[in-house]
Design an enzyme around this catalytic site. Structure first.
Site, PDB file in Angstrom:
ATOM      1  N   PHE A 148       0.785  -1.112  -0.050  1.00 52.04           N
ATOM      2  CA  PHE A 148      -0.105  -0.036   0.041  1.00 52.04           C
ATOM      3  C   PHE A 148       0.898   1.349   0.119  1.00 52.04           C
ATOM      4  O   PHE A 148       0.664   2.092  -0.819  1.00 52.04           O
ATOM      5  CB  PHE A 148      -0.888   0.024   1.311  1.00 52.04           C
TER       6      PHE A 148
ATOM      7  N   ALA B 293      -3.733  -0.104   6.655  1.00 53.29           N
ATOM      8  CA  ALA B 293      -3.529   0.426   4.962  1.00 53.29           C
ATOM      9  C   ALA B 293      -3.615   1.747   5.035  1.00 53.29           C
ATOM     10  O   ALA B 293      -3.097   2.316   4.210  1.00 53.29           O
ATOM     11  CB  ALA B 293      -4.536  -0.384   4.306  1.00 53.29           C
ATOM     12  N   GLN B 294      -4.539   2.646   5.925  1.00 52.02           N
ATOM     13  CA  GLN B 294      -5.016   3.960   5.462  1.00 52.02           C
ATOM     14  C   GLN B 294      -3.627   4.657   5.854  1.00 52.02           C
ATOM     15  O   GLN B 294      -3.193   5.662   5.179  1.00 52.02           O
ATOM     16  CB  GLN B 294      -5.863   4.292   6.511  1.00 52.02           C
TER      17      GLN B 294
ATOM     18  N   GLU C  22     -12.525 -11.884  10.800  1.00 59.33           N
ATOM     19  CA  GLU C  22     -12.691 -12.060   9.611  1.00 59.33           C
ATOM     20  C   GLU C  22     -12.745 -13.689   9.268  1.00 59.33           C
ATOM     21  O   GLU C  22     -13.663 -14.140   8.503  1.00 59.33           O
ATOM     22  CB  GLU C  22     -12.394 -11.205   8.556  1.00 59.33           C
TER      23      GLU C  22
END
Lengths: 437, 437
Positions: free
Chosen positions: B13, B322-323, B169
């Site tokens: 990323f 990721a951000q 998840e």
């Protein structure tokens, strides 16, 4: 009283068709495979060249038969047979049967050179496809980084052995990758300069096709820049070269990527059946079967698909293609049901629906009966027939959409190099002081 | 005079964002990665559970930057650094730089038990995902064939260690597989009886989320039948069992599938930077950076993403999400361009856009600023944001369509067990004379 047990070994085209056609019969059906999915092999070369993902051409066997309450799937590797006891012996268990259908297919052979297998992968399984994909795309990466011109040329030279449909399709796809897909991807090399050779020992490509279609396919390959060498036999495969001989002489060229699409032989279970049942084998190890697809002296055992040698006419045995396996699978299911009802069955008769092979975008050859087609119309028929024959509806939709996207963008979205690359990619002294990568 | 050279190590990323933002700058940009693709890690768990194919979440790096004429991609493994000579030393070459951006991310660690890694795979790479997929679906296959009730129970017991977003998840997806996807696939076992445990050493799931969303996530997991054990630490991992301890006592349960979603540490290049640059590392091996994302004393070297420890407030370092990496990547590109123009740059300031995690169909938790959402609305936002963030347009389309299909059919079309299964699957004496499989 328990129901008759039908055991099918092999979930490929033949075995899966039999299983699906017995879904409503008053039987207990067991489908045995050492993999949990059915693989649509005709499109395997597209996984090998990064156009499709494995999941798009694989169907989990359990999903395909899940609505058939009489059918169960067993993940096991069949190794041997107890013919008197009527049991299939797997590596870690056994499966008793009343009727047995063996459909374990074919594998590649290397004309007595098993050591070539590690150097020149063939294309039978998903893992073969991702390995070929890996090698192909790694070759371009290594070429991009290689400062030595000779070694760079070797990385950009690809040799495909065997010009049947698999070899022709691989060669065409490789050419499209080099000429179009990767054209803007590199800064040092020009992938359009890749050299792609397609070799075969016989005198034309697609030797099982009508001669005029062979010629058209060869021309289409030529337009893509593939060098076709017929009447050429491979004499040696090394890690960085391949040697071959033809009536014009012998040659040895430097290459890092040799792909094997020649030499098919029966799977190992053929030899087991020969030993346990006294079945006859042909030169390729295939089990010679009666017109009814059964083994002589064993009406309870059917052998179908690429494992079977079924010769009903003077033309020789039926070819190892999907249509034969599917039709035999259907026939066997019908025969089994007939037997339950006490009906007699006619011998198996193959209906040759034709042949087709694709060379690249807009270029294919199709033969249906006396109809010979080439070019765009043939290509569209090829696409249509292949999509329709995918087993699961979601695969059909996925592949159709993927193809539409690939067509518009020239992209091959699945061109991953999986697994850690085999660094170092670049070896040897540098040719000057300047640092490079 | 040649242009300034920017070298970016790592195409995740952070690194990829930097590369894309420098596409028009008067620089020579080199992107180095040991893989040829960018991996959308947030959806890796969907490959691990057979819902998506690897190709749908991977983007070939060359394809992403191919229109940037100033950018080239090098497939290489960066191993060391010559800080004075300004060269990145790879396993088989070197890359000179004027400015260096290191973005090689994180890897999993096993709290001092490296031997657990082979037994309990983590989820960082494509190969991790297909390995987990393989083990999960093999477990059901083995259970179907296992006659011993205790061993069958072990095959149908799944333990996930770590209840951050990845663990949650995975647990939710596993539960859906067992309860819905596979419900009609087997004939001996009932996959709905699978036992799924989710363990974490802290006192709640999703510990980085607001407490009310953690509670909602835990309830959603409970509704799916996942057993959540907080304040629970793993003490041993064996091939057929896992042992853990909590304030309530110690337990050892039989299981054949342990998945590791805990313990993240910096990639190996962190230690290299510490040694070569005298950079400070934190407890996780991350490189402590200045507010400008550079290494102290080396303004020409930026470190971003999961490899960096960037602490601008008393809240502690920025999380490895990721951000953060994307925003830092953007910041670094802007800073580099500013420097070219002789402008000064402000320090990096992170804009926390929130957090989200999904538990299953229709169940997710989302925090955006003060807004806390759960349930269906959160789930739709989760889908939307993830699809939008996929790098390539064709991936977005493919994933969207795949999700739509999976939703309607409850299918997971990519649930292939790749690689030859590790036969024998069934071991040990049979419990009675009756033959079984």
């Amino acid at each position: 009283m328990s129901r008759p047990r039908v055991v099918i070994v092999g979930g490929g085209f033949g075995g899966l068709e039999t299983a699906r056609r017995l879904g409503r019969a008053p039987l207990d059906v067991t489908l045995v495979d050492r993999r949990n999915f059915h693989l649509f092999q005709p499109l395997l070369y597209q996984v090998a060249t990064g156009a499709l993902s494995p999941g798009e051409i694989a169907s989990p066997l359990r999903a395909v038969v899940k609505r058939q309450r009489n059918t169960r799937v067993v993940l096991a590797s069949a190794r041997d047979l107890d013919a008197d006891g009527r049991r299939v012996l797997c590596e870690d268990g056994e499966v008793p049967y009343d009727t047995l259908v063996v459909a374990t297919g074919a594998q590649h052979h290397y004309f007595g050179h098993p050591q070539w297998e590690a150097l020149a992968p063939s294309l039978k399984t998903i893992e073969d496809a991702t390995e070929i994909r890996r090698r192909v795309f790694l070759a371009f990466e290594a070429a991009e980084r290689e400062p030595d011109a000779g070694r760079q040329r070797a990385w950009l030279t690809f040799v495909i052995v065997g010009a049947g449909p698999t070899g022709v399709e691989l060669a065409g796809a490789l050419a499209e990758i080099a000429r179009e897909t990767l054209r803007s991807d590199f800064r040092t090399i020009d992938p359009r300069g890749a050299r792609i050779l397609l070799l075969d020992a016989v005198d034309r490509v697609l030797p099982t096709f009508p001669a005029d279609l062979s010629a058209k396919a060869a021309r289409a390959l030529g337009r893509l820049g593939v060098e076709v060498r017929t009447r050429t036999r491979v004499t040696d495969v090394a890690a960085d070269a391949v040697a071959f001989a033809s009536p014009d002489g012998a040659e040895r060229i430097a290459t890092r990527t040799v792909l094997w699409a020649a030499g098919v032989e029966a799977s190992a279970l053929g030899a087991v059946l020969a030993e346990r049942l006294g079945a006859r084998l042909d030169a390729l190890g295939r089990v010679v079967v009666e017109p009814s697809c059964t083994v002589a002296g064993h009406p309870e055992i059917f052998v179908i698909g690429d494992l079977a040698h079924h010769a009903t006419s003077s033309d020789g045995p039926l070819p190892g293609v999907a249509q034969v396996a599917i039709q035999q699978g259907r026939y066997v299911a019908r025969t089994i049901v007939d037997r339950l009802a006490g009906r007699a069955s006619a011998p198996f008769r193959y209906r040759d629906l034709g042949s087709m092979a694709t060379i690249g975008r807009g270029a294919a050859v199709v033969q249906i009966g006396r109809l010979h087609l080439a070019g765009y119309p043939a290509w569209l028929i090829w696409l249509f027939v292949h999509v329709l024959n995918l087993v699961e509806f979601d695969n059909r939709l996925a592949v159709l959409l993927q193809w539409a996207w690939n067509y518009v963008t020239w992209n091959r979205g699945a061109r991953l190099i999986t697994g850690e690359p085999p660094f170092p990619l670049v070896v040897g002294p540098k040719r000057d002081d300047r640092v490079d990568t």
